[in-house]
Design an enzyme around this catalytic site. Structure first.
Site, PDB file in Angstrom:
ATOM      1  N   ASN A   1      19.269  12.946 -16.918  1.00  0.00           N
ATOM      2  CA  ASN A   1      18.913  11.989 -17.979  1.00  0.00           C
ATOM      3  C   ASN A   1      17.924  12.533 -19.007  1.00  0.00           C
ATOM      4  OD1 ASN A   1      16.685  11.860 -16.355  1.00  0.00           O
ATOM      5  ND2 ASN A   1      16.717   9.649 -16.057  1.00  0.00           N
TER       6      ASN A   1
ATOM      7  N   LYS B   1      13.558  17.548 -19.844  1.00  0.00           N
ATOM      8  CA  LYS B   1      14.000  18.143 -18.589  1.00  0.00           C
ATOM      9  C   LYS B   1      14.933  19.336 -18.852  1.00  0.00           C
ATOM     10  CE  LYS B   1      13.522  13.734 -16.093  1.00  0.00           C
ATOM     11  NZ  LYS B   1      14.230  12.629 -15.414  1.00  0.00           N
TER      12      LYS B   1
ATOM     13  N   TYR C   1       6.419  14.497  -8.879  1.00  0.00           N
ATOM     14  CA  TYR C   1       7.247  13.375  -8.416  1.00  0.00           C
ATOM     15  C   TYR C   1       6.809  12.864  -7.039  1.00  0.00           C
ATOM     16  CZ  TYR C   1      10.600  13.636 -12.284  1.00  0.00           C
ATOM     17  OH  TYR C   1      11.192  13.581 -13.522  1.00  0.00           O
TER      18      TYR C   1
ATOM     19  N   GLU D   1      -0.599  12.434 -15.064  1.00  0.00           N
ATOM     20  CA  GLU D   1       0.389  13.465 -15.405  1.00  0.00           C
ATOM     21  C   GLU D   1      -0.173  14.446 -16.438  1.00  0.00           C
ATOM     22  OE1 GLU D   1       3.855  11.144 -16.408  1.00  0.00           O
ATOM     23  OE2 GLU D   1       4.191  10.573 -14.319  1.00  0.00           O
TER      24      GLU D   1
ATOM     25  N   PHE E   1      17.090  10.648  -3.306  1.00  0.00           N
ATOM     26  CA  PHE E   1      17.447  11.609  -4.356  1.00  0.00           C
ATOM     27  C   PHE E   1      16.321  12.616  -4.633  1.00  0.00           C
ATOM     28  CE2 PHE E   1      15.816   7.711  -6.402  1.00  0.00           C
ATOM     29  CZ  PHE E   1      14.780   8.214  -7.169  1.00  0.00           C
TER      30      PHE E   1
ATOM     31  N   HIS F   1      11.707  12.776 -19.398  1.00  0.00           N
ATOM     32  CA  HIS F   1      10.787  11.952 -18.609  1.00  0.00           C
ATOM     33  C   HIS F   1       9.689  11.407 -19.509  1.00  0.00           C
ATOM     34  CE1 HIS F   1       7.631  10.870 -15.709  1.00  0.00           C
ATOM     35  NE2 HIS F   1       6.814  11.560 -16.483  1.00  0.00           N
TER      36      HIS F   1
ATOM     37  N   ARG G   1      18.284   8.526 -24.069  1.00  0.00           N
ATOM     38  CA  ARG G   1      19.260   8.576 -22.973  1.00  0.00           C
ATOM     39  C   ARG G   1      20.554   7.865 -23.351  1.00  0.00           C
ATOM     40  NH1 ARG G   1      14.659   7.085 -18.519  1.00  0.00           N
ATOM     41  NH2 ARG G   1      14.028   9.201 -17.932  1.00  0.00           N
TER      42      ARG G   1
ATOM     43  N   ARG H   1       8.672   4.819 -23.719  1.00  0.00           N
ATOM     44  CA  ARG H   1       9.726   4.457 -22.756  1.00  0.00           C
ATOM     45  C   ARG H   1      10.900   3.774 -23.473  1.00  0.00           C
ATOM     46  NH1 ARG H   1       9.498   5.897 -17.193  1.00  0.00           N
ATOM     47  NH2 ARG H   1      10.223   3.825 -16.606  1.00  0.00           N
TER      48      ARG H   1
ATOM     49  N   THR I   1      16.275   4.243 -17.332  1.00  0.00           N
ATOM     50  CA  THR I   1      16.411   5.413 -16.456  1.00  0.00           C
ATOM     51  C   THR I   1      17.869   5.828 -16.264  1.00  0.00           C
ATOM     52  OG1 THR I   1      14.438   4.682 -15.282  1.00  0.00           O
ATOM     53  CG2 THR I   1      15.804   6.315 -14.175  1.00  0.00           C
TER      54      THR I   1
HETATM   55  P1  RTP Z   1      11.251   9.544 -15.335  1.00  0.00           P
HETATM   56  O1  RTP Z   1      10.128   9.483 -14.303  1.00  0.00           O
HETATM   57  O2  RTP Z   1      12.060  10.809 -15.271  1.00  0.00           O
HETATM   58  O3  RTP Z   1      10.832   9.154 -16.711  1.00  0.00           O
HETATM   59  O4  RTP Z   1      12.251   8.430 -14.897  1.00  0.00           O
HETATM   60  P2  RTP Z   1      11.991   6.929 -14.625  1.00  0.00           P
HETATM   61  O5  RTP Z   1      10.511   6.616 -14.498  1.00  0.00           O
HETATM   62  O6  RTP Z   1      12.744   6.216 -15.663  1.00  0.00           O
HETATM   63  O7  RTP Z   1      12.667   6.769 -13.198  1.00  0.00           O
HETATM   64  P3  RTP Z   1      12.131   7.030 -11.725  1.00  0.00           P
HETATM   65  O8  RTP Z   1      12.592   5.887 -10.906  1.00  0.00           O
HETATM   66  O9  RTP Z   1      10.680   7.392 -11.716  1.00  0.00           O
HETATM   67  O10 RTP Z   1      12.986   8.285 -11.308  1.00  0.00           O
HETATM   68  C1  RTP Z   1      12.611   9.575 -11.713  1.00  0.00           C
HETATM   69  C2  RTP Z   1      13.846  10.375 -12.006  1.00  0.00           C
HETATM   70  O11 RTP Z   1      14.588  10.530 -10.801  1.00  0.00           O
HETATM   71  C3  RTP Z   1      15.970  10.622 -11.105  1.00  0.00           C
HETATM   72  N1  RTP Z   1      16.680   9.593 -10.353  1.00  0.00           N
HETATM   73  N2  RTP Z   1      17.804   9.817  -9.739  1.00  0.00           N
HETATM   74  N3  RTP Z   1      20.138   9.556  -8.203  1.00  0.00           N
HETATM   75  C4  RTP Z   1      19.374   8.501  -8.393  1.00  0.00           C
HETATM   76  O12 RTP Z   1      19.635   7.403  -7.942  1.00  0.00           O
HETATM   77  C5  RTP Z   1      18.161   8.672  -9.178  1.00  0.00           C
HETATM   78  N4  RTP Z   1      17.285   7.734  -9.448  1.00  0.00           N
HETATM   79  C6  RTP Z   1      16.327   8.329 -10.197  1.00  0.00           C
HETATM   80  C7  RTP Z   1      16.124  10.432 -12.601  1.00  0.00           C
HETATM   81  O13 RTP Z   1      16.180  11.725 -13.212  1.00  0.00           O
HETATM   82  C8  RTP Z   1      14.838   9.728 -12.980  1.00  0.00           C
HETATM   83  O14 RTP Z   1      14.511   9.930 -14.336  1.00  0.00           O
END
Ligand code: RTP
Length: 148
Positions: free
Chosen positions: A112, A9, A49, A126, A57, A115, A102, A85, A91
């Site tokens: 973070n 990112k 996304y 993707e 968010f 991705h 992370r 992962r 996350t």
């Molecule tokens: P990623 O897609 O980036 O690998 O992350 P992830 O699956 O571990 O988490 P996901 O729930 O899909 O969330 C995507 C990205 O959104 C941001 N986020 N911010 N402020 C918040 O509560 C919040 N929650 C998620 C993070 O950058 C997360 O990686």
């Protein structure tokens, strides 16, 4: 062989973590199949996304992802989605173990660093979105030293 989509990112790029992150995937034994350095626009980030569009968010997340260049990659190897992962860590960096990307390099969930696809099916989607032209077709000569 399984493939996953990994994106460094904008914060990871700005903080000079590109080499470190690529090195972790390389040293594990995974093969790099696609690599590009680009800045995406709002429509593209919203597409990537799309599953999170109802989250509070979402707008901040899209703004963050389009704020600077990212490194988009395809990595290949046995169980690369799940293992990728694990290399990345939870996350929320407050919960990611030391030794993960992370866990070692991030503090806030909204910064973070990286991705990684969360399932084989989302990896396929993707990779199609980020690499519509396809990925490299090569096989490492080290395979016999990595796989039994
Ligand atoms: P990623 O897609 O980036 O690998 O992350 P992830 O699956 O571990 O988490 P996901 O729930 O899909 O969330 C995507 C990205 O959104 C941001 N986020 N911010 N402020 C918040 O509560 C919040 N929650 C998620 C993070 O950058 C997360 O990686």
């Amino acid at each position: 062989m399984e493939q996953t989509f990994i994106m460094i990112k904008p914060d990871g790029v700005q903080r000079g973590l590109v080499g470190e992150i690529i090195g972790r995937f390389e040293k594990k034994g995974f093969s790099l199949k696609g690599l590009k350095f680009l800045t995406v626009d709002q429509a593209f980030a919203e597409k990537h996304y799309a599953d999170l569009s109802s989250k509070p968010f979402f707008n901040g997340l899209v703004e963050y992802i389009i704020s600077g260049p990212v490194v988009a990659m395809v990595w290949e190897g046995k169980n690369v989605v799940t293992t990728g992962r694990k290399i990345i860590g939870a996350t929320n960096p407050a919960e990611s173990a030391p030794g993960t990307i992370r866990g070692d390099f991030a503090i806030d969930i909204g910064r973070n660093v990286i991705h990684g696809s969360d399932a084989v099916e989302s990896a396929r989607k993707e990779i199609g979105l980020w690499f519509p032209e396809g990925t490299a077709n090569w096989s490492s000569s080290l395979h016999p030293w990595i796989y039994e």
